[in-house]
Scaffold this motif. Sequence first.
Motif, short mmCIF file in Angstrom:
data_model
loop_
_atom_site.label_atom_id
_atom_site.label_comp_id
_atom_site.label_asym_id
_atom_site.label_seq_id
_atom_site.Cartn_x
_atom_site.Cartn_y
_atom_site.Cartn_z
N ARG A 1 0.81 -1.22 0.00
CA ARG A 1 0.00 0.00 0.00
C ARG A 1 0.84 1.27 0.00
N ASN A 2 2.12 1.17 0.36
CA ASN A 2 2.98 2.36 0.35
C ASN A 2 3.82 2.47 -0.91
N PHE A 3 3.43 1.70 -1.92
CA PHE A 3 4.11 1.76 -3.22
C PHE A 3 3.08 2.10 -4.29
N LEU A 4 3.53 2.28 -5.51
CA LEU A 4 2.60 2.52 -6.61
C LEU A 4 1.62 1.36 -6.69
N VAL A 5 0.38 1.68 -7.01
CA VAL A 5 -0.63 0.64 -7.15
C VAL A 5 -0.33 -0.16 -8.42
N LYS A 6 -0.33 -1.47 -8.29
CA LYS A 6 0.01 -2.34 -9.41
C LYS A 6 -1.24 -2.99 -10.00
N ILE A 7 -1.08 -3.51 -11.21
CA ILE A 7 -2.20 -4.24 -11.81
C ILE A 7 -1.74 -5.61 -12.30
N ASN A 8 -2.69 -6.53 -12.29
CA ASN A 8 -2.44 -7.89 -12.77
C ASN A 8 -3.33 -8.17 -13.97
N ALA A 9 -2.77 -8.84 -14.97
CA ALA A 9 -3.58 -9.30 -16.11
C ALA A 9 -3.55 -10.82 -16.15
N ASN A 10 -4.66 -11.40 -16.51
CA ASN A 10 -4.74 -12.86 -16.63
C ASN A 10 -4.60 -13.27 -18.09
N ILE A 11 -3.81 -14.32 -18.33
CA ILE A 11 -3.78 -14.89 -19.67
C ILE A 11 -3.97 -16.39 -19.55
N GLY A 12 -4.27 -17.03 -20.67
CA GLY A 12 -4.46 -18.48 -20.65
C GLY A 12 -4.00 -19.06 -21.97
N ASN A 13 -3.79 -20.35 -21.95
CA ASN A 13 -3.34 -21.02 -23.18
C ASN A 13 -4.42 -21.01 -24.25
N SER A 14 -4.03 -21.11 -25.47
CA SER A 14 -4.99 -21.16 -26.56
C SER A 14 -5.63 -22.54 -26.61
N ALA A 15 -6.83 -22.57 -27.14
CA ALA A 15 -7.56 -23.84 -27.21
C ALA A 15 -6.73 -24.86 -28.00
N VAL A 16 -6.19 -24.42 -29.11
CA VAL A 16 -5.28 -25.27 -29.87
C VAL A 16 -3.89 -24.65 -29.77
N THR A 17 -3.05 -25.27 -28.99
CA THR A 17 -1.71 -24.72 -28.81
C THR A 17 -0.97 -24.78 -30.13
N SER A 18 -0.56 -23.64 -30.59
CA SER A 18 0.03 -23.63 -31.92
C SER A 18 1.53 -23.42 -31.87
N SER A 19 1.99 -22.51 -31.01
CA SER A 19 3.41 -22.22 -31.02
C SER A 19 3.82 -21.46 -29.77
N ILE A 20 5.10 -21.55 -29.44
CA ILE A 20 5.65 -20.76 -28.35
C ILE A 20 5.42 -19.28 -28.61
N GLU A 21 5.63 -18.88 -29.86
CA GLU A 21 5.51 -17.47 -30.20
C GLU A 21 4.14 -16.92 -29.84
N GLU A 22 3.11 -17.74 -30.10
CA GLU A 22 1.76 -17.27 -29.82
C GLU A 22 1.56 -17.05 -28.33
N GLU A 23 1.99 -18.00 -27.53
CA GLU A 23 1.77 -17.88 -26.07
C GLU A 23 2.61 -16.76 -25.48
N VAL A 24 3.84 -16.63 -25.96
CA VAL A 24 4.70 -15.57 -25.40
C VAL A 24 4.21 -14.19 -25.85
N GLU A 25 3.70 -14.12 -27.07
CA GLU A 25 3.23 -12.82 -27.55
C GLU A 25 2.11 -12.28 -26.66
N LYS A 26 1.26 -13.17 -26.16
CA LYS A 26 0.18 -12.72 -25.25
C LYS A 26 0.76 -12.04 -24.02
N LEU A 27 1.79 -12.67 -23.48
CA LEU A 27 2.47 -12.10 -22.30
C LEU A 27 3.08 -10.74 -22.63
N VAL A 28 3.80 -10.69 -23.75
CA VAL A 28 4.50 -9.46 -24.13
C VAL A 28 3.50 -8.33 -24.39
#
Lengths: 638, 638
Positions: free
Chosen positions: A231-258
């Motif tokens: 509470r004595n720092f900048l307020v932070k935010i969290n985002a939720n991500i999840g895997n794709s229904a059909v896992t296609s590639s590392i690039e796709e999953e990492v791109e969501k994070l980025v």
Amino acid sequence: MNAPDPHAKLASTEKFADLLARTREPFPASRKAYLPGHLHADLRVPVRDIALTNGELVSVYDTSGPYTDPKAVIDVRQGLASVRGGWITGRGDVEHYEGRAPVALDDGQKSEDATRLAQLRAEAAALQRKPLRAKSGANHTGNVTQMHYARKGIITPEMEYVAIRENGKREWMEQYMADAGREQRLMGNPMGASIPRIITPEFVRDEVARGRAIIPANINHPEVEPMAIGRNFLVKINANIGNSAVTSSIEEEVEKLVWAIRWGADNVMDLSTGKNIHTTRDWIVRNSPVPIGTVPIYQALEKVGGVAEDLTWEIFRDTLIEQAEQGVDYFTIHAGVRLAYIHLTAQRRTGIVSRGGSIMAKWCMAHHRESFLYEHFEDICDIMKAYDVSFSLGDGLRPGCASDANDEAQFAELHTLGELTQVAWKHDVQTMIEGPGHVPMHMIQANMTEQLKTCHEAPFYTLGPLTIDIAPGYDHIASAIGAAMIGWMGTAMLCYVTPKEHLGLPDRDDVKQGIIAYKIAAHAADVAKGHPGARSRDDALSQARFDFRWQDQFNLGLDPDTAKEYHDETLPKDASKVAHFCSMCGPKFCSMKITQEVRDFAKQKGVAEAEALAAGMETKAEEFQRGGGSLYVPIKPV
Amino acid sequence: MNAPDPHAKLASTEKFADLLARTREPFPASRKAYLPGHLHADLRVPVRDIALTNGELVSVYDTSGPYTDPKAVIDVRQGLASVRGGWITGRGDVEHYEGRAPVALDDGQKSEDATRLAQLRAEAAALQRKPLRAKSGANHTGNVTQMHYARKGIITPEMEYVAIRENGKREWMEQYMADAGREQRLMGNPMGASIPRIITPEFVRDEVARGRAIIPANINHPEVEPMAIGRNFLVKINANIGNSAVTSSIEEEVEKLVWAIRWGADNVMDLSTGKNIHTTRDWIVRNSPVPIGTVPIYQALEKVGGVAEDLTWEIFRDTLIEQAEQGVDYFTIHAGVRLAYIHLTAQRRTGIVSRGGSIMAKWCMAHHRESFLYEHFEDICDIMKAYDVSFSLGDGLRPGCASDANDEAQFAELHTLGELTQVAWKHDVQTMIEGPGHVPMHMIQANMTEQLKTCHEAPFYTLGPLTIDIAPGYDHIASAIGAAMIGWMGTAMLCYVTPKEHLGLPDRDDVKQGIIAYKIAAHAADVAKGHPGARSRDDALSQARFDFRWQDQFNLGLDPDTAKEYHDETLPKDASKVAHFCSMCGPKFCSMKITQEVRDFAKQKGVAEAEALAAGMETKAEEFQRGGGSLYVPIKPV
């Protein structure tokens, strides 16, 4: 079709590699800079410096990691460079070990066929690391938590990193501070927070030691750029991500994070379910500069084929270790859903809406037993402290609608979370507390007050809260209102809500919409709390607006792309970027232009005359009063 | 090309006639119903009844006018049917008169060529009405304001209409009220408002009489469906519209209005500038079931070719009469921008940002004189009361950024607005007060407190306020946060902000986005204040959500189209609309499904057993306490 088409896969890899390259582009007029440490010389704390067209520089907090640094060479199949590796091993209290042997079930009971799974794992081969854990003594588990060090009086590099990161660049903050000194009204109302003007490493240590802040940083996640939640720092935010229904590639999953951290997510939770979740998690953690959180019960449930009653402590424990070894930084654990509280939800309008909460409720009822999470809480602490995984104590009984807000079930669980916080702190395990959910505005303050009291100021981490229930499709807005308010009141991290909440899975644009709404809420809270320096970016943008420096206005905003696009829809010519008017009013009506003229006019006539004018008016007013003796005599001179 | 292509015009007319037809479509599963009066038998107060799939009916406040009534035959070239015509003439205190002779300058100094203008006016020929005004006595102006009647103790049909409209249908509210009786926590915190459980016509009269509410209803706008603005009523929202750069057709301008009220705008301000503004205003007022507000100084400025210094009281007065005769329901008048206050803005970061405010400031400085609006305020009152035009006292010195919030200039003007409110009330002229603007969260309460005190509870009508300045492209969200809070604290009407604020002119979708964000803010305020019945729609939607009645969830929302579209992106099949799970978690993880199972399980086992279980846990807890005497003994049984 069990065997994937290799051409389709290749196409997908290329497509998402392209997308990822675009998502890595630096923000306009922005340059990544790094601040060094004082206690620890090798720190490189990232900031984003925005160059304005008038020559000024504005520096802002930067969650995007090395991705927005054009000099960083990144290969998602190798993972990010280590930030903390030397610090972790340098402390001399950890050891490499073989780790748990991975099994097919880690990727779900109904995982891909063996060939496909092997292929997926092979792609991530370079991401497999031999795990670290705390060295144990003869009859005690080792402890490598930031809280443990803090309580010993140690200022870790992580703590100094956080201090530098929270302060950002002083030169811009000074302007704000001077400003605030002149104007008491702008100082903010901290609502009980104690935010120092300058965050020192000692302050960070003290806050972590007393449990009022956490630094989620698993020793198996050396890629993380440390950040604080408190509470004595900048307020932070969290985002939720999840895997794709059909896992296609590392690039796709990492791109969501980025994508998520590009727009400002301070933390990301991986809520993947179904297939390939272990493997996907490797991809994400190894490529993430922000702390990653999970809800381990989701994976545990996959391992028992989705039958809640079949869950056991052993399966859960095994899952915790599996994820701790991968480097997950915090676990949501719904240990407050006790058997005795379940009947309190029976008369609710929407019952139990937390997935983890309902799984545990079902388990408790089926077995007529107390929750194994509650009963094994100290065993869980033993695992957490060996890797420095932080608790995010889940609010499994949070309200799912306004009419269930602040009820007996919710507060009974909160009290238990407070009790468990003390147990976790006994083990020096870093802990934050999850909060609601759905709460009308007038009931928000009670949530914060109760949490601060019951949980001894352990950081609060709320989902919204949503202030109304009639806005499906716009719940990012309905909840940003509650999030801003509870952030001001003391909540340390806000879990985002996307426009798809209650309706479906968010796509890429929904994720961005949710994040921007929550950056607004978090920043509104920082400004209201009077966080030093928070307002400098607003002031710089407002000045740019007044000066008709359009590009600067775009570039200082949370989303320069959208701001520019909206502007260009009406005035697309580049010339208009320096025009001293805009499309809303045109050159004739422009109030800011007129203000400038008024100002010049006042300057020309001199302040003395302006004051004389003002005094003249006062004299006139006195005449009025003498004339009638009543406030309501006709104002117009007869 | 001065002569418009008649084919292009035809195409445009057809295109917008088509669009208007679509914009008129009733909401899904909704039926327009009308409630009768008791004191005045001919009232037909509109509500929208939503039929749920479980047979229930939910009734909601309806701003959309006859447009969503399939039985209503509407021709935009004839205007809407009269609602209030009989009531107005029935009072016997008004007279038809020739009215002011229209001149070409009414449509701007640089209007279309004469042929085109004549053509445009001819299209609106049927919309021209002979104006009404109050009958005057030998030495007094007549007074036909709702406040005038209220103070005489008269309950007008407008007042009863408003009472019925605010209550809506009792059957649904009863459920909420019973609920609230059980649960004190859900009652709301009215923050000083005094909202009765049932709004009676007498209550409306009393609120209007003491100036705490207004019913904007010009006697020359008989098409209006009366509505109230006051802190003890539902929080209202205003949307701004403006003429198109190239005026193409009546259909286009009217469609904008219909679009805004479809999504819930309670009032609409016509902020048109430039060409054809008189003619466009005829089109809008004659086709509007909601009160229309304007800022007359904009048109007056057009008449003097955009040169603020050339404005005169005579030109302004002529414009007020022109617009009053057309039926405008409220005027923004920036009479609080006094000469003596102007120098207070010189050191501001963004000076004067109100267009009206900067025009008046420029005039005052140029002439070294007090504002003619301030000096002629009682003359203005004489005009207002002859038509029942309400004041919206403009905040010309509102802050344009966070760092100018709550400063001396802003509050000096507010005090003058309070003084002018008393003058207006002396004339029985209905009055509301405009407010900011840009205000960080921690400074919002002071605005409301100061306004209530200074302006004697005259309704507050704020623009947002925006809580931060770094969200260009998302200012509808940054301001919805402030709007919700100040609405809760007592603001009666919220002026919307669109995503294009500060960047450009809003398009059709931006208008919708702004309105929905503000419906969220207003509703969040109503819920927090504990407005009776406000929560029933939330409860019905939450119940539908829990019961997996997807269609009902969409249809009870503020925007059924978007909710359905978002849902269908992931689960497009119609079958899924009744599926007992959704796309977020799938059938296995569905927490609501699990809750239902838990509930069935509890029922099957019986309440007695559930309670025994709970009691058992208490016993166990007692054992723990006896065993250790400390709160922090290990929780896990050894």
